[in-house]
Write a protein that holds these residues in place. Sequence first.
Motif, short mmCIF file in Angstrom:
data_model
loop_
_atom_site.label_atom_id
_atom_site.label_comp_id
_atom_site.label_asym_id
_atom_site.label_seq_id
_atom_site.Cartn_x
_atom_site.Cartn_y
_atom_site.Cartn_z
N GLU A 94 0.89 -1.41 0.15
CA GLU A 94 0.06 0.23 0.46
C GLU A 94 0.82 1.34 0.15
O GLU A 94 0.73 2.47 -0.93
CB GLU A 94 -0.71 -0.11 1.11
N ALA A 95 2.59 0.97 0.83
CA ALA A 95 2.77 2.13 0.85
C ALA A 95 3.55 2.84 -0.75
O ALA A 95 3.10 3.79 -1.06
CB ALA A 95 4.48 1.80 1.48
N ARG A 143 2.22 1.55 -3.35
CA ARG A 143 1.19 1.96 -4.66
C ARG A 143 0.54 3.34 -4.13
O ARG A 143 0.55 3.82 -5.02
CB ARG A 143 -0.12 0.85 -4.32
N THR A 144 0.40 3.90 -3.18
CA THR A 144 0.27 5.34 -2.67
C THR A 144 1.04 6.28 -3.44
O THR A 144 0.46 7.48 -3.93
CB THR A 144 -0.10 5.50 -1.25
N THR A 145 2.47 6.03 -2.98
CA THR A 145 3.65 6.94 -3.22
C THR A 145 3.46 6.78 -4.81
O THR A 145 3.48 8.07 -5.18
CB THR A 145 5.28 6.31 -3.32
N GLY A 154 1.06 6.32 -6.96
CA GLY A 154 0.01 7.25 -7.79
C GLY A 154 0.38 8.59 -7.90
O GLY A 154 -0.54 9.58 -7.66
N GLY A 155 1.42 9.51 -6.61
CA GLY A 155 1.28 10.71 -6.27
C GLY A 155 2.19 10.77 -7.12
O GLY A 155 2.44 12.61 -6.85
N ALA A 205 0.02 2.90 -12.64
CA ALA A 205 -0.63 2.47 -12.05
C ALA A 205 -1.13 1.06 -11.96
O ALA A 205 -1.39 -0.18 -11.55
CB ALA A 205 -2.20 3.06 -11.58
N GLU A 263 0.76 -2.60 -10.14
CA GLU A 263 -0.90 -3.68 -9.74
C GLU A 263 -0.38 -5.16 -10.21
O GLU A 263 -0.88 -5.62 -9.85
CB GLU A 263 -2.03 -2.59 -9.88
N ALA A 323 8.99 2.97 -2.09
CA ALA A 323 8.56 4.23 -1.85
C ALA A 323 8.75 5.08 -1.04
O ALA A 323 8.58 6.20 -1.50
CB ALA A 323 7.51 3.21 -0.89
N ARG A 327 7.49 14.88 -1.19
CA ARG A 327 6.70 14.51 -0.06
C ARG A 327 6.73 13.25 0.79
O ARG A 327 8.38 12.92 0.80
CB ARG A 327 5.25 13.72 -1.32
N PRO A 381 5.79 7.43 3.28
CA PRO A 381 4.80 6.44 3.80
C PRO A 381 5.51 5.35 4.97
O PRO A 381 4.35 4.82 4.92
CB PRO A 381 3.97 5.95 2.80
#
Length: 197
Positions: free
Chosen positions: A14-15, A17-19, A21-22, A80, A84, A130, A139, A142
């Motif tokens: 998830e870390a 994926r989120t990173t 995505g940004g 993405a 994924e 990440a 940023r 995470p």
Amino acid sequence: MILSGWDVLDASHEALRTTVGGVPADGWHLPTPCEGWSVAQVFQHAVGDQIGFAAALTGEPGPDANPFDPSGEMEGVDPAAFLEDALARAAKAWAGVDRDAVEVPVPVPPHRLSPSSGSAACGLDAAVHAWDIARATGRQPPLTPGLARPLLEAARQIVEPLRAYGAYAAALAPERGDDDVALLLRYLGRNPRWSAS
């Protein structure tokens, strides 16, 4: 989204994926804490490593390209979707692991680890990259102390043999006031205060 059922690995996925995505559209060329590698190259490496961990467990084909020689070419790539696919392959492979097994195969020395350690080693790769990508793109990373603690345990089982191949820089000495995240990063040869500027 497929979950592996291993908390450390799922949090690490998830870390990443989120990173990813940004990452801004013009951010893929930026330098990272991985010397000589751009955000795109770190991303491609992280994707390849997740596929490598999955392949070690399932016997399916590994990554199409060498994760240690990423091209950095992102033209026509949907980041993405590309990510994924790799995360799903890794999560599905780890979800099928027998938790009572003594050892399972992994693509890094010592090539066999307990299921818990192996899944955390897979997570280590995702979470630390990440951090690399988040720092490179300005940023907040995470990576949390609660996640860093089990990742450091996994790192201590796999990192030393990999340093000889250049996969990790020499460890940096801990400094007063370091939290668990900083201790992990320094062990992996990263300066917790790294900045692209």
